[in-house]
Write a protein that holds these residues in place. Structure first.
Motif, PDB file in Angstrom:
ATOM      1  N   GLU A 270       0.807  -1.211   0.000  1.00 43.47           N
ATOM      2  CA  GLU A 270       0.000   0.000   0.000  1.00 43.47           C
ATOM      3  C   GLU A 270       0.846   1.269   0.000  1.00 43.47           C
ATOM      4  O   GLU A 270       0.463   2.274  -0.610  1.00 43.47           O
ATOM      5  N   GLY A 271       2.020   1.223   0.673  1.00 45.52           N
ATOM      6  CA  GLY A 271       2.841   2.420   0.769  1.00 45.52           C
ATOM      7  C   GLY A 271       3.712   2.673  -0.441  1.00 45.52           C
ATOM      8  O   GLY A 271       3.972   3.828  -0.793  1.00 45.52           O
ATOM      9  N   TRP A 272       4.152   1.619  -1.100  1.00 42.77           N
ATOM     10  CA  TRP A 272       5.085   1.757  -2.217  1.00 42.77           C
ATOM     11  C   TRP A 272       4.379   1.596  -3.570  1.00 42.77           C
ATOM     12  O   TRP A 272       4.625   2.350  -4.506  1.00 42.77           O
ATOM     13  N   TYR A 273       3.505   0.600  -3.647  1.00 39.72           N
ATOM     14  CA  TYR A 273       2.847   0.313  -4.919  1.00 39.72           C
ATOM     15  C   TYR A 273       1.444   0.904  -5.032  1.00 39.72           C
ATOM     16  O   TYR A 273       0.874   0.927  -6.128  1.00 39.72           O
ATOM     17  N   GLY A 274       0.871   1.323  -3.910  1.00 36.37           N
ATOM     18  CA  GLY A 274      -0.481   1.861  -3.966  1.00 36.37           C
ATOM     19  C   GLY A 274      -1.533   0.816  -4.264  1.00 36.37           C
ATOM     20  O   GLY A 274      -2.587   1.108  -4.820  1.00 36.37           O
ATOM     21  N   VAL A 275      -1.250  -0.425  -3.886  1.00 35.86           N
ATOM     22  CA  VAL A 275      -2.175  -1.533  -4.114  1.00 35.86           C
ATOM     23  C   VAL A 275      -2.719  -2.002  -2.770  1.00 35.86           C
ATOM     24  O   VAL A 275      -1.950  -2.349  -1.868  1.00 35.86           O
ATOM     25  N   LYS A 276      -4.028  -2.008  -2.623  1.00 41.94           N
ATOM     26  CA  LYS A 276      -4.654  -2.410  -1.374  1.00 41.94           C
ATOM     27  C   LYS A 276      -4.268  -3.840  -1.013  1.00 41.94           C
ATOM     28  O   LYS A 276      -4.328  -4.743  -1.856  1.00 41.94           O
ATOM     29  N   PHE A 277      -3.855  -4.038   0.237  1.00 40.59           N
ATOM     30  CA  PHE A 277      -3.463  -5.373   0.685  1.00 40.59           C
ATOM     31  C   PHE A 277      -4.695  -6.074   1.257  1.00 40.59           C
ATOM     32  O   PHE A 277      -4.905  -6.139   2.463  1.00 40.59           O
ATOM     33  N   ASP A 278      -5.527  -6.557   0.360  1.00 44.44           N
ATOM     34  CA  ASP A 278      -6.735  -7.250   0.804  1.00 44.44           C
ATOM     35  C   ASP A 278      -6.875  -8.558   0.036  1.00 44.44           C
ATOM     36  O   ASP A 278      -6.412  -8.700  -1.086  1.00 44.44           O
ATOM     37  N   LYS A 279      -7.483  -9.522   0.675  1.00 46.35           N
ATOM     38  CA  LYS A 279      -7.729 -10.830   0.082  1.00 46.35           C
ATOM     39  C   LYS A 279      -6.482 -11.383  -0.627  1.00 46.35           C
ATOM     40  O   LYS A 279      -6.527 -11.722  -1.819  1.00 46.35           O
ATOM     41  N   PRO A 280      -5.352 -11.490   0.093  1.00 50.68           N
ATOM     42  CA  PRO A 280      -4.116 -11.922  -0.564  1.00 50.68           C
ATOM     43  C   PRO A 280      -4.187 -13.333  -1.145  1.00 50.68           C
ATOM     44  O   PRO A 280      -3.557 -13.614  -2.168  1.00 50.68           O
ATOM     45  N   LEU A 281      -4.950 -14.224  -0.530  1.00 54.70           N
ATOM     46  CA  LEU A 281      -5.028 -15.593  -1.046  1.00 54.70           C
ATOM     47  C   LEU A 281      -5.785 -15.635  -2.368  1.00 54.70           C
ATOM     48  O   LEU A 281      -5.339 -16.252  -3.340  1.00 54.70           O
TER      49      LEU A 281
END
Length: 348
Positions: free
Chosen positions: A102-113
């Motif tokens: 989230e901090g570097w790529y701006g991609v929400k860290f949700d539902k990783p599986l």
């Protein structure tokens, strides 16, 4: 059991030495050379350079971060690296963590599986060179209602299937890895706690109608060569403290959670508390001697050979070494000791 070498991150002042290490590993018969990425050097560029400077050793990403690239881009990169290296590329993937995602790529860290499962599906479809069509929760290809059309990869990888690995720590991610990957990239793996990783991996393989036969169990272990065991442990304290105390937030640190599952709950709390308070020396001192010794190769050739046998008995098929030391001579010595210990254990 085969040996690998992990160069870690590029750009830390040892770049010329890293090439020399990779070339020596190539000469000694190591199976694979891995490179990592976080928020500095990218692994793909490093691996292309290493592949150009070596002849036989495989080159692998440990890892390509899933939030860093679209799955189609990862398929392109994998196919290109496999072609440039003459069929020597291994694709290692991982979700990274919430702070980097989230901090570097701006991609929400949700539902990783679910994201990982979809990501792998798209990569495998793209690399099979069929026209890319996918409809999922995270990606839809082509985008509906626009000018996009199904496209297929123009590059022909050397091999029909590039080996795909996933870096996993938690039980659910390990089970997914067993189900959809060709191998597992592990960290802080102890033969005495092997069931923590192997049971969910085995369950995942069973879901896919398979066993662990042919599945590459590939943990990275630190290697410290020398007669003084305490000195070897102490040399690895800062590394352990960084991961257990500082990789991720207080609420979501996968390495800290792993340490707890191994039975070091109190130490995990202390390490994290001190590390987040920037007491790095205190955090390093708080890492238990036994934890480092159990998850590393430390000592002379005989002692390292004994531990290698334990890893082999636990089911490890590729043991990736991360030699301690900052000089080229120290790292080359560690590489050669690894081969000698493997031969001494009768595992070569």
């Amino acid at each position: 059991m085969r040996l690998g070498i992990n160069l870690g991150y590029w750009g830390l002042g040892m770049d010329a030495d890293n090439i020399a290490v990779a070339q020596e590993a190539d000469r000694l018969g190591y199976a694979v050379c891995w490179a990592a990425e976080a928020y500095g050097s990218d692994a793909a560029t490093v691996l292309s350079y290493v592949a150009a400077k070596t002849e036989r050793i495989d080159v692998g990403s440990a890892i390509f971060q899933i939030p860093a690239r679209t799955p189609a881009m990862t398929a392109m990169t994998a196919a290109t690296l496999d072609t440039l290296s003459g069929g020597r590329f291994r694709l290692g993937l991982g979700v990274s963590g919430p702070q980097v995602s989230e901090g570097w790529y701006g991609v929400k860290f949700d539902k990783p599986l679910a994201r990982t499962r979809e990501y792998v599906e798209i990569i495998r479809k793209a690399m099979s060179r069929e026209r890319l069509v996918h409809e999922g929760a995270h990606w839809t290809l082509p985008l509906p209602g626009g000018p996009g059309k199904p496209i297929k990869l123009t590059v022909h990888p050397v091999r029909e299937q590039i080996p795909l690995y996933i870096a996993a720590i938690g039980p659910r991610n390990l089970e997914l890895t067993g189900e959809i990957a060709d191998g597992w990239l592990g960290i802080f793996f102890s033969p005495e706690h092997a069931a923590m990783s192997l049971d969910p991996l085995t369950a995942g393989r069973a879901k896919a109608g398979r066993t662990l036969d042919g599945f590459d169990l590939c943990p990275t272990v630190n290697l410290a060569v020398g007669e003084d065991i305490k000195a070897g442990v102490d040399a690895l304290r800062s590394y352990a403290a960084l991961y257990i105390g500082g990789m991720g937030s207080k609420e979501k640190n996968f390495y800290n959670q792993l340490t707890r599952r191994m039975g070091y709950e109190q130490a995990a709390d202390e390490i994290q508390e001190k590390y987040l308070a920037r007491d790095y020396a205190g955090a390093a001192a708080a890492v238990p001697h036994d934890l480092i010794d159990a998850t590393s190769l430390i000592g002379d050739t005989a002692r390292i050979a004994d531990r290698m046998q334990a890893y082999a008995d636990a089911g490890v098929t590729t043991l990736t070494l991360a030699p301690s030391g900052f000089t080229l001579d120290e790292r080359i010595l560690a590489l050669r000791t690894g081969v000698e210990a493997l031969e001494r254990a009768g595992l070569a």
